[in-house]
Design an enzyme around this catalytic site. Structure first.
Site, PDB file in Angstrom:
ATOM      1  CG  ASN A 141      -1.835   1.144   1.323  1.00  0.00           C
ATOM      2  OD1 ASN A 141      -1.426   2.269   1.103  1.00  0.00           O
ATOM      3  ND2 ASN A 141      -3.077   0.895   1.649  1.00  0.00           N
TER       4      ASN A 141
ATOM      5  CG  HIS B  75       0.713   6.348   4.777  1.00  0.00           C
ATOM      6  ND1 HIS B  75      -0.160   7.377   5.048  1.00  0.00           N
ATOM      7  CD2 HIS B  75       0.091   5.209   5.149  1.00  0.00           C
ATOM      8  CE1 HIS B  75      -1.249   6.878   5.611  1.00  0.00           C
ATOM      9  NE2 HIS B  75      -1.124   5.574   5.673  1.00  0.00           N
TER      10      HIS B  75
ATOM     11  NE  ARG C  90       7.872  21.241   3.301  1.00  0.00           N
ATOM     12  CZ  ARG C  90       9.184  21.439   3.478  1.00  0.00           C
ATOM     13  NH1 ARG C  90       9.986  21.543   2.458  1.00  0.00           N
ATOM     14  NH2 ARG C  90       9.672  21.519   4.698  1.00  0.00           N
TER      15      ARG C  90
ATOM     16  CG  HIS D 196      -8.153   4.285   1.026  1.00  0.00           C
ATOM     17  ND1 HIS D 196      -8.321   4.197   2.382  1.00  0.00           N
ATOM     18  CD2 HIS D 196      -9.370   4.636   0.526  1.00  0.00           C
ATOM     19  CE1 HIS D 196      -9.578   4.481   2.697  1.00  0.00           C
ATOM     20  NE2 HIS D 196     -10.226   4.761   1.586  1.00  0.00           N
TER      21      HIS D 196
ATOM     22  NE  ARG E 117      -9.291   8.583   4.303  1.00  0.00           N
ATOM     23  CZ  ARG E 117      -9.507   7.731   5.302  1.00  0.00           C
ATOM     24  NH1 ARG E 117      -8.729   6.684   5.464  1.00  0.00           N
ATOM     25  NH2 ARG E 117     -10.483   7.929   6.151  1.00  0.00           N
TER      26      ARG E 117
ATOM     27  NE  ARG F 105      -7.521  11.619   5.416  1.00  0.00           N
ATOM     28  CZ  ARG F 105      -8.062  11.054   6.507  1.00  0.00           C
ATOM     29  NH1 ARG F 105      -7.330  10.271   7.272  1.00  0.00           N
ATOM     30  NH2 ARG F 105      -9.313  11.281   6.827  1.00  0.00           N
TER      31      ARG F 105
ATOM     32  CD  GLU G  25      -6.873  -0.121   1.039  1.00  0.00           C
ATOM     33  OE1 GLU G  25      -6.872   0.989   1.613  1.00  0.00           O
ATOM     34  OE2 GLU G  25      -6.174  -1.057   1.403  1.00  0.00           O
TER      35      GLU G  25
ATOM     36  CB  THR H 262      -5.700   4.874   9.618  1.00  0.00           C
ATOM     37  OG1 THR H 262      -5.587   3.786   8.715  1.00  0.00           O
ATOM     38  CG2 THR H 262      -5.824   4.318  11.036  1.00  0.00           C
ATOM     39  CB  THR H 263      -9.507   2.047   7.349  1.00  0.00           C
ATOM     40  OG1 THR H 263      -9.087   2.757   6.189  1.00  0.00           O
ATOM     41  CG2 THR H 263     -10.873   1.457   7.104  1.00  0.00           C
TER      42      THR H 263
ATOM     43  CD  GLU I  12      -7.259  -6.171   3.091  1.00  0.00           C
ATOM     44  OE1 GLU I  12      -7.347  -6.228   1.846  1.00  0.00           O
ATOM     45  OE2 GLU I  12      -6.526  -5.383   3.694  1.00  0.00           O
TER      46      GLU I  12
ATOM     47  CG  HIS J 157      -5.425  -1.286   9.400  1.00  0.00           C
ATOM     48  ND1 HIS J 157      -4.989  -0.689  10.557  1.00  0.00           N
ATOM     49  CD2 HIS J 157      -5.915  -0.277   8.636  1.00  0.00           C
ATOM     50  CE1 HIS J 157      -5.219   0.611  10.499  1.00  0.00           C
ATOM     51  NE2 HIS J 157      -5.773   0.892   9.335  1.00  0.00           N
ATOM     52  N   GLY J 158      -1.937  -2.292   9.856  1.00  0.00           N
ATOM     53  CA  GLY J 158      -1.041  -2.198  11.006  1.00  0.00           C
ATOM     54  C   GLY J 158       0.043  -3.255  11.056  1.00  0.00           C
TER      55      GLY J 158
HETATM   56  N1  PXP Z   1      -5.985  -2.973   4.087  1.00  0.00           N
HETATM   57  C1  PXP Z   1      -6.946  -2.015   4.121  1.00  0.00           C
HETATM   58  C2  PXP Z   1      -8.318  -2.383   3.672  1.00  0.00           C
HETATM   59  C3  PXP Z   1      -6.636  -0.702   4.525  1.00  0.00           C
HETATM   60  O1  PXP Z   1      -7.613   0.236   4.544  1.00  0.00           O
HETATM   61  C4  PXP Z   1      -5.308  -0.386   4.861  1.00  0.00           C
HETATM   62  C5  PXP Z   1      -4.958   1.016   5.229  1.00  0.00           C
HETATM   63  O2  PXP Z   1      -5.180   1.850   4.153  1.00  0.00           O
HETATM   64  C6  PXP Z   1      -4.349  -1.403   4.791  1.00  0.00           C
HETATM   65  C7  PXP Z   1      -4.719  -2.694   4.426  1.00  0.00           C
HETATM   66  C8  PXP Z   1      -2.911  -1.151   5.097  1.00  0.00           C
HETATM   67  O3  PXP Z   1      -2.776  -0.769   6.426  1.00  0.00           O
HETATM   68  P1  PXP Z   1      -1.376  -0.219   6.926  1.00  0.00           P
HETATM   69  O4  PXP Z   1      -1.095   1.017   6.156  1.00  0.00           O
HETATM   70  O5  PXP Z   1      -1.603   0.015   8.387  1.00  0.00           O
HETATM   71  O6  PXP Z   1      -0.367  -1.291   6.664  1.00  0.00           O
END
Ligand code: PXP
Length: 251
Positions: A10, A13, A21, A46, A48, A52, A73, A103-104, A154, A193-194
């Site tokens: 993903n 970020h 910037r 993603h 959004r 953002r 996403e 975040t989600t 997921e 996630h995480g």
């Molecule tokens: N899966 C989904 C559905 C998510 O929304 C996210 C965060 O955008 C991730 C995975 C990845 O999460 P992380 O950035 O915490 O690794």
């Protein structure tokens, strides 16, 4: 080694840093190309509602310029549905979205949003897009995901990743039960996630899990050792955990 667990990187970020910037650096498309070189099996982004991080132009360029499958996403809105239908990514993962969240924060409430999700899943699937629903590891949500016609879920790994050492085994057990149920119901199981070097292995070892989507930790690690090296190491963590769980040596 048998089928490896797919790693979706993903890149949201990378865009977060660029947007700090307002210019063009660092470029998420460049990160996606590097991820491919480092062993990613797919790119996740993603878009959004508030744009953002990832922008419409990023989705356009990712669709045109990368060879790996793109996993978009998206919130369950008419605007996002139209964007998905225009770009036809390989996959779409439907996520809940609140404007104020960092975040989600939790999974979709598929039980409550059934009526909205049935036509959305049907339209995306009809366009050849593989639809996943991002849900908490709860039996009733998995059953509802199947009922609305989604072929993939997921599982949200946030509670497991954020759990204290004492609570983590319990959270992993929830994920294990949820993953087992996906197989019983004939659904494909992804998770994310995480996840970090520490937490990804036990999830990769769950036999039903076929794909992990990981972003924030990898982009953070990239600051210290580079994105390519962070992805390569994550690839190795995942492959070793899966091979160990099968009593094999990683390829
Ligand atoms: N899966 C989904 C559905 C998510 O929304 C996210 C965060 O955008 C991730 C995975 C990845 O999460 P992380 O950035 O915490 O690794």
């Amino acid at each position: 080694m048998k089928e490896r667990v797919r790693l979706g990187v993903n890149i949201d970020h990378v865009a977060t840093i660029r947007n700090a910037r307002g210019g063009v650096h660092p470029d998420p498309v460049r990160a996606a190309k590097l991820a491919a070189k480092a062993g990613a099996d797919g790119i996740t982004a993603h878009l959004r509602e508030d744009r953002r991080h990832i922008s419409d132009a990023d989705i356009e360029r990712l669709s045109d310029e990368i060879d790996l499958p793109l996993n978009l996403e998206m919130a369950a809105t008419v605007e996002m549905l139209q964007i998905a239908l225009r770009h036809r990514p390989h996959a779409a993962c439907v996520v809940p979205e609140k404007r104020q969240e960092l975040t989600t924060e939790g999974g979709l409430d598929v039980v409550a949003e059934r009526a909205k999700l049935i036509p959305l899943v049907a339209e995306l699937s009809g366009a050849g897009i593989r639809v996943a629903l991002f849900i908490d590891p709860e039996a009733r949500q998995i059953e509802a995901a199947r009922a609305v016609g989604a072929p993939v879920v997921e599982l949200h790994t946030g509670s497991y990743c954020e759990a204290s050492a004492a609570a983590r085994a319990r959270e992993l057990a929830r994920l294990r039960r949820a993953a087992a149920l996906t197989r019983t119901l004939g659904l494909e199981c992804h998770a994310g996630h995480g996840l970090s070097f520490e937490t990804a292995g036990p999830v990769a070892a769950l036999p039903e899990v076929v794909e992990l989507n990981i972003g924030h930790f990898l982009v953070g690690e990239a600051i210290f050792g580079g994105l390519e090296s962070a992805i390569r190491r994550m690839r190795a963590v995942i492959d070793e955990a899966r091979a160990d769980s099968r009593g094999e040596r990683p390829a």
